[in-house]
Design an enzyme around this catalytic site. Structure first.
Site, PDB file in Angstrom:
ATOM      1  N   TYR A 240       0.778  -1.306  -0.004  1.00  0.00           N
ATOM      2  CA  TYR A 240       0.008   0.126   0.089  1.00  0.00           C
ATOM      3  C   TYR A 240       0.896   1.333  -0.129  1.00  0.00           C
ATOM      4  O   TYR A 240       0.618   1.942  -1.060  1.00  0.00           O
ATOM      5  CB  TYR A 240      -0.774   0.023   1.100  1.00  0.00           C
ATOM      6  CG  TYR A 240      -1.463   1.535   1.466  1.00  0.00           C
ATOM      7  CD1 TYR A 240      -2.244   1.912   0.671  1.00  0.00           C
ATOM      8  CD2 TYR A 240      -1.414   1.786   2.737  1.00  0.00           C
ATOM      9  CE1 TYR A 240      -3.087   3.030   0.863  1.00  0.00           C
ATOM     10  CE2 TYR A 240      -2.066   3.140   3.267  1.00  0.00           C
ATOM     11  CZ  TYR A 240      -2.935   3.710   2.203  1.00  0.00           C
ATOM     12  OH  TYR A 240      -3.384   5.065   2.399  1.00  0.00           O
ATOM     13  N   LYS A 244       1.703   3.836  -3.053  1.00  0.00           N
ATOM     14  CA  LYS A 244       1.223   5.556  -2.835  1.00  0.00           C
ATOM     15  C   LYS A 244       2.450   6.302  -2.960  1.00  0.00           C
ATOM     16  O   LYS A 244       2.203   7.592  -3.508  1.00  0.00           O
ATOM     17  CB  LYS A 244       0.747   5.580  -1.518  1.00  0.00           C
ATOM     18  CG  LYS A 244      -0.755   4.857  -1.159  1.00  0.00           C
ATOM     19  CD  LYS A 244      -1.819   5.516  -2.279  1.00  0.00           C
ATOM     20  CE  LYS A 244      -2.514   6.923  -1.671  1.00  0.00           C
ATOM     21  NZ  LYS A 244      -3.508   7.264  -2.478  1.00  0.00           N
TER      22      LYS A 244
END
Length: 301
Positions: A240, A244
């Site tokens: 994640y 990002k």
């Protein structure tokens, strides 16, 4: 007093503006939609980009996953019988997918869609810490790229606001200064991140898995393991925050000529008092605690 003035100035800024919001069906997205409509009912339009086969399906998703939720209780009470008409007037369901170039729209649709947008708030993301690498890459990396490309084609655009996460900075202690990521920058000394190479690696791995007639379960497991392996190689804790960070890199590299702000919130939990205390959807707090624990376990394996 200063906080109140700031809140008033932000609400005032939204007056008569048309705002495109991605990720509106998510936890943070529906809070944002409710807040704007409640504090600035004179907003011109909220265009909500929704993955759906057609406008009617998109409208149904908004009704069931956004405006039909408990977070809209106060807004419904404020408008009474006029709530549905108010929503109809202010919210425009827009069919599109940030994972696709031009959101999957043709040139005429894209031109019509982009001409009235004043502000873009990109909140769409997959927030699963251990998401499949291909899925996380498509959403958090290519999604950011596609939103930026769309923003640069909006003639009236005043701001692109991209929602990232504080954890792109890695596991550090103390005060950490906010600075943008440059292309290729990593958290591990001696490594260089080539985003195009990462995409090629994903595609190559999937082709090999398909050639070996791997089951969906095997492909899913392999993609999850690849994401974690690459994240940890470059110094990030999980897929994640890794993807990002790459999304931020692309935005910083590509946004020239487009006014942009990147915000990095930390863990988002329940509402403090507005529109009412303690609202939270699902069991996010337990999931977050479990994910944080699993991250520590993975990093010490």
């Amino acid at each position: 007093m200063i906080a109140e003035m700031d809140a008033d100035s932000v609400a005032g800024y939204f007056r008569s503006k048309s705002i495109l919001i991605t990720g509106s069906t998510g936890f943070l997205g529906k809070v944002l939609v409710e807040k704007i409509l409640r504090v600035q009912p004179d907003v011109k339009k909220l265009f909500l980009l929704i993955r759906a086969p057609d406008v009617e399906s998109a409208k149904l998703r908004i009704q069931t996953e956004v405006t039909g939720r408990e977070i809209f209780r106060v807004l419904k009470e404020n408008h009474g019988a006029g709530f549905d008409n108010f929503i109809e007037e202010k919210i425009c369901p827009s069919v599109g997918n940030i994972m696709k170039e031009n959101f999957g729209l043709d040139n005429s649709q894209l031109k019509e869609f982009s001409k009235d947008i004043d502000i873009i708030i990109n909140g769409a993301a997959t927030t699963n810490f251990f998401e499949r690498y291909d899925v996380a890459f498509d959403t958090n990396v290519l999604g950011a790229k596609h939103v930026c490309a769309f923003a640069k084609n909006c003639p009236k655009l005043k701001m692109l606001l991209h929602v990232s996460t504080a954890y792109v900075a890695g596991e550090k202690e103390g005060l950490i200064s906010e600075k943008p990521f440059l292309m290729g920058e990593t958290l591990r000394v001696g490594t260089y991140l080539d985003i195009e190479s990462e995409l090629n690696l994903i595609n190559k791995t999937k082709r090999e898995l398909i050639a070996n007639r791997s089951t969906d379960k095997v492909v899913r497991k392999a993609m999850k393991e690849l994401g974690l392996k690459r994240a940890r190689h470059f110094g990030w804790a999980n897929t994640y925050v890794f993807t990002k960070a790459m999304g931020e890199m692309l935005l910083e590299h590509l946004h020239e000529g487009c006014p942009m702000v990147i915000i990095r919130p930390s863990i988002i939990t329940s509402t403090l008092k507005d529109p009412f205390p303690g609202w939270m959807e699902g069991i996010r707090s337990q999931k977050l605690n479990i994910c944080l624990l699993l991250t520590k376990v993975y990093n010490h394996m």
